[in-house]
Motif scaffolding. Sequence first.
Motif, short mmCIF file in Angstrom:
data_model
loop_
_atom_site.label_atom_id
_atom_site.label_comp_id
_atom_site.label_asym_id
_atom_site.label_seq_id
_atom_site.Cartn_x
_atom_site.Cartn_y
_atom_site.Cartn_z
N GLN A 49 5.73 -12.57 30.56
CA GLN A 49 6.79 -13.42 31.10
C GLN A 49 6.27 -14.64 31.85
O GLN A 49 6.96 -15.65 31.94
CB GLN A 49 7.68 -12.60 32.04
CG GLN A 49 8.42 -11.50 31.34
CD GLN A 49 9.18 -10.60 32.30
OE1 GLN A 49 9.14 -10.80 33.51
NE2 GLN A 49 9.83 -9.60 31.76
N ASP A 82 4.90 -18.38 24.25
CA ASP A 82 5.96 -19.34 24.52
C ASP A 82 5.42 -20.77 24.33
O ASP A 82 4.25 -21.04 24.61
CB ASP A 82 6.40 -19.10 25.98
CG ASP A 82 7.39 -20.11 26.47
OD1 ASP A 82 6.94 -21.16 26.96
OD2 ASP A 82 8.59 -19.84 26.39
N ASP A 85 3.81 -22.26 27.40
CA ASP A 85 2.52 -21.62 27.68
C ASP A 85 1.46 -22.05 26.66
O ASP A 85 0.27 -22.15 27.00
CB ASP A 85 2.66 -20.09 27.69
CG ASP A 85 3.52 -19.61 28.86
OD1 ASP A 85 3.54 -20.29 29.90
OD2 ASP A 85 4.18 -18.58 28.70
#
Length: 118
Positions: A49, A82, A85
């Motif tokens: 996350q 992501d 990221d």
Amino acid sequence: MKETIKKSVYQIVGNPLCVEADDGLKVSAIVSEFIKNKQPIDLSFFNVQMITSAFLNTAIGILYKDFSENDIKEYLSVSDIDATDAVLLKRVVSTAKIFYSDPDRIRNSLKEVLEESK
């Protein structure tokens, strides 16, 4: 070529927060063994996350100290990351390539800058 082995960053770290440099070292130790053995590894960021640059520096950036860019490209892939990221990872990799290509020059430049700001 050997089959690529998928490793979960979430499982290596033990939680969805990839923020600590020490956790990054756990990842780089595993990846290093794969590269040394010329075994392709896919790092999956599924269920992760949060990622920090401190984590990525020790997880992936530090690999450029011991391995060539070609070896890293050949044996390491990343998935389930992501988009934001992925941009951070790209920046970490670019910085690591520059730093490990001439670490003494970079350290001296930083030292000069820090001394000038006193």
